[in-house]
Design an enzyme around this catalytic site. Structure first.
Site, PDB file in Angstrom:
ATOM      1  N   HIS A 327      17.648 -12.791  15.011  1.00  0.00           N
ATOM      2  CA  HIS A 327      16.240 -12.501  14.729  1.00  0.00           C
ATOM      3  C   HIS A 327      15.334 -13.710  14.978  1.00  0.00           C
ATOM      4  O   HIS A 327      14.120 -13.574  15.071  1.00  0.00           O
ATOM      5  CB  HIS A 327      16.127 -12.060  13.261  1.00  0.00           C
ATOM      6  N   LYS A 406       5.534  13.295  12.332  1.00  0.00           N
ATOM      7  CA  LYS A 406       4.183  12.802  12.640  1.00  0.00           C
ATOM      8  C   LYS A 406       3.157  13.921  12.839  1.00  0.00           C
ATOM      9  O   LYS A 406       2.024  13.829  12.357  1.00  0.00           O
ATOM     10  CB  LYS A 406       4.282  11.938  13.906  1.00  0.00           C
ATOM     11  N   LYS A 410      -0.285  14.117  10.724  1.00  0.00           N
ATOM     12  CA  LYS A 410      -1.566  13.901  11.402  1.00  0.00           C
ATOM     13  C   LYS A 410      -2.501  15.109  11.261  1.00  0.00           C
ATOM     14  O   LYS A 410      -3.717  14.954  11.205  1.00  0.00           O
ATOM     15  CB  LYS A 410      -1.347  13.555  12.879  1.00  0.00           C
ATOM     16  N   LEU A 414      -3.882  12.133   7.926  1.00  0.00           N
ATOM     17  CA  LEU A 414      -3.355  10.962   7.220  1.00  0.00           C
ATOM     18  C   LEU A 414      -2.561  10.096   8.191  1.00  0.00           C
ATOM     19  O   LEU A 414      -2.021  10.593   9.173  1.00  0.00           O
ATOM     20  CB  LEU A 414      -2.460  11.408   6.054  1.00  0.00           C
ATOM     21  N   HIS A 415      -2.488   8.800   7.892  1.00  0.00           N
ATOM     22  CA  HIS A 415      -1.767   7.892   8.777  1.00  0.00           C
ATOM     23  C   HIS A 415      -0.264   7.993   8.502  1.00  0.00           C
ATOM     24  O   HIS A 415       0.173   7.785   7.372  1.00  0.00           O
ATOM     25  CB  HIS A 415      -2.243   6.453   8.548  1.00  0.00           C
ATOM     26  N   ASP A 417       2.362   6.146   9.118  1.00  0.00           N
ATOM     27  CA  ASP A 417       3.057   4.976   8.572  1.00  0.00           C
ATOM     28  C   ASP A 417       2.738   4.807   7.084  1.00  0.00           C
ATOM     29  O   ASP A 417       3.621   4.547   6.266  1.00  0.00           O
ATOM     30  CB  ASP A 417       2.662   3.712   9.338  1.00  0.00           C
ATOM     31  N   TYR A 439       7.436  -5.679   1.038  1.00  0.00           N
ATOM     32  CA  TYR A 439       6.978  -6.355   2.250  1.00  0.00           C
ATOM     33  C   TYR A 439       6.969  -5.315   3.365  1.00  0.00           C
ATOM     34  O   TYR A 439       7.971  -4.644   3.558  1.00  0.00           O
ATOM     35  CB  TYR A 439       7.997  -7.458   2.557  1.00  0.00           C
ATOM     36  N   THR A 452       4.359 -12.213  13.108  1.00  0.00           N
ATOM     37  CA  THR A 452       4.133 -11.242  12.039  1.00  0.00           C
ATOM     38  C   THR A 452       3.339 -11.848  10.887  1.00  0.00           C
ATOM     39  O   THR A 452       3.256 -13.068  10.733  1.00  0.00           O
ATOM     40  CB  THR A 452       5.469 -10.752  11.444  1.00  0.00           C
TER      41      THR A 452
END
Length: 612
Positions: A327, A406, A410, A414-415, A417, A439, A452
């Site tokens: 990573h 999704k 949608k 609404l979003h 994520d 997080y 990020t």
């Protein structure tokens, strides 16, 4: 005319790099007020008052000084965070990175042209390797289109780290060696490394400057497999990469000291394009349940992958695939971009090679044999034992939620994520009867070398909503109102974080300046609420939207009593991989998944009643 010409030419991968804006430094006032908002859900009235006072003192005193020094640093560096983040988040960390830091995941090919099947894996591996080499060539020739958010170009620097890159352990701090070059910059290594049954082989992926065809790659892989099947297992030196970092650094120094040729082999592995791991396991998985493959990718046989390599392509013997990646040099979206490309190429060709079957007389792969002695054999054995022990403690599940995805979310305006994030908050709250510090990765690639920022989804609004959902006296109207407030807050914070206006990286910068100047650690960072709310890498829920594609991965939890929670969102489903430590009796990944599934249904119900 020149202008018209430049508009018609395809964009080059790295053409916007030098015009990207520098990473901003938020104002001290805004970061501290956001910090107070973020700790509030975890504080009693009394604790919160004390933290407010600590923050006030910090802002009026040492905080101001540190902030000024940070602004000075930002004047001389286009990205004031870059080196610090690499060191603090990755290179100085001493715990074994293969299990705790690397990300791994299953390839989605079993959903279409490549369901698990006996006797197919070498042929499939040669095809997928060929497509991967085409992607390397796109980067080499800078023909991979630069990614954008709308019309804003995103930083592409991390894509240089996908191939020919390796982390090298150090006694106090690791380093990253990157051997990749574009064609304009000069020659780039073109050899592959294949690991199988504790042995290591290498061959060039080019012949007369041309990428080997799948039949040619198949011949090379078959040669390795046949040698490994008919001869004894190798020493499994690769297992050393799964060890605690300082241990591995010392073992590596010793390895080089007994024979300089060992250093040549290490260089060959480090500079290779990537590693192909021929794995003997058959981690049976389906589109609805990827748990076995995900666990195997993350925790599998340490003797056939190089834990420090930026890309290990894992070939399972049932014809399915996975990956395991360091990573440190890049974030998962780089690998996701490539794997999505591979998935689309395979779909388009139905996983077949339609070109020539001719095989040029390329020289067979060369085996890389380390000189080892009893001490090295002992080090390898120790590394394997500690890896297996930790790997057995990691619980990984990866399931598809197939009731909706999704499209339905949608339709409710609404979003998607945020929908998943709030369901995760509620699922944790229900299971553990308290809010969980959380997080979520926010991407800052609009900025030069941006990676990020932390977005903290456990807002006071989210907790207020969770309380209404668990309070039988609240009706749907109250719950819906609270849910929409939580949505709105989450969306605002995420947008700010992506603009470089989060507060976690800023606070980290202030902390590191104090450390570099030899000053005592400011009280702000010693406050119990700092860690309780997730600061200093103490988030109980470590989460990331891997994207809206078919590609998913997983990472171990950040803390012992925590969860890793990674997901991808498709039109008709949400696929989630969760990790937890079995030795922690409070956490259980399957229970969190079940709780999460019911929360998704309840939220959809609330969103639906709001439209009546």
């Amino acid at each position: 005319m020149a202008n018209q010409l430049s508009q018609s030419l395809p964009e080059q991968t790295f053409q916007y790099q030098n015009s990207l804006p520098p990473l901003p430094v938020p104002s001290l006032q805004s970061s501290l007020s956001k910090y107070l908002d973020a700790v509030r859900p975890f504080a009693s009235e009394k604790d919160f008052k004390a933290t407010e006072e600590t923050v006030r003192k910090f802002q009026a005193g040492v905080g101001q000084e540190l902030h000024k020094k940070l602004l000075q640093r930002a004047k001389t560096k286009k990205n004031w965070l870059e080196e610090w983040w690499l060191d603090t988040a990755y290179l100085e960390v001493r715990i074994p990175s293969q299990l705790n830091v690397n990300f791994g995941g299953p390839a989605p090919y079993l959903e279409h042209c490549w369901p698990p099947a006996e006797g197919t894996y070498l042929q499939r591996a040669s095809i997928i390797t060929w497509h991967t080499l085409q992607y390397w060539n796109l980067l080499r020739t800078e023909r991979l289109a630069p990614q954008k958010a709308g019309k804003t170009p995103l930083d592409m620097d991390q894509f240089r780290m996908l191939f020919c890159t390796c982390k090298v352990p150090g006694v106090k701090k690791d380093t990253i060696r990157n051997y990749f070059k574009t064609e304009r910059e000069g020659p780039c290594p073109s050899h592959l490394v294949v690991m199988c049954r504790g042995r290591i082989f290498t061959f060039d992926a080019l012949c007369d400057g041309e990428i080997l065809t799948p039949p040619e790659i198949l011949r090379q892989l078959s040669y390795v497999k046949q040698r490994c099947d008919s001869e004894p297992e190798g020493d499994g030196v690769a297992a050393l990469t799964s060890e605690e970092r300082t241990c591995w650094a010392k073992a590596r120094e010793y390895l080089i000291s007994i024979d300089p040729h060992n250093n040549t082999i290490l260089e060959t592995i480090q500079s290779s394009l990537f590693v192909i791991s021929l794995d003997e396991v058959k981690p049976y998985s389906t589109p609805e349940n990827y748990s076995n493959m995900t666990a195997e990718a993350l925790t599998g046989n340490p003797t056939i992958r190089w834990g420090d390599k930026s890309y290990n392509s894992i070939v399972f013997s049932d014809g399915t695939f996975g990956s395991n990646c360091d990573h440190a040099p890049y974030d998962a979206m780089v690998l996701v971009s490539m794997c999505w490309y591979l998935d689309q190429q395979l779909r388009a060709t139905e996983g077949k090679w339609k070109g020539s079957e001719a095989v040029r007389p390329v020289s067979f792969p060369e085996e890389l044999v380390f000189t080892v002695d009893e001490k090295v054999i002992g080090d390898i054995s120790h590394a394997k034992k500690q890896h297996i022990k930790s790997a057995q403690d990691l619980q990984v599940v990866c399931y598809a939620f197939t009731a909706f995805g999704k499209s339905t979310i949608k339709q409710k305006k609404l979003h998607p994520d945020t929908f998943v994030q709030l369901a995760m908050q509620l699922a944790y709250y229900r299971l553990h009867k308290k809010p969980g510090s959380c997080y979520e990765t926010a991407m800052t690639r609009k900025f030069y070398h941006g990676r990020t920022e932390t977005m903290r989804p456990c807002t006071q609004e989210a907790v207020n909503w969770c309380k209404t959902m668990t309070d039988p006296t609240c009706n749907d109207g109250i719950r819906r109102k609270a849910m929409l407030q939580a949505f709105s807050r989450h969306n605002d914070l995420m947008a700010e974080a992506q603009e470089g206006q989060g507060f976690d990286r800023h606070l980290l910068g202030l902390y590191l300046i104090a450390k570099e100047e030899g000053l005592p650690t400011p009280e702000l960072f010693m406050d119990p609420l700092y860690a309780k709310s997730g600061g200093g890498g103490n988030f109980v829920l470590s989460s990331s939207l891997v994207g809206y594609t078919t590609v998913l991965g997983a990472v171990a939890p950040m803390v012992h009593h925590g969860y890793g929670f990674f997901y991808r969102i498709r039109d008709d489903r949400i696929v989630i991989s969760m990790s937890a430590w079995k030795s922690c009796h409070e956490t259980d990944a399957p229970s969190l998944f079940n709780s999460f599934s019911s929360c998704l249904h309840e939220m959809l119900h609330l969103a639906t009643t709001s439209q009546l």
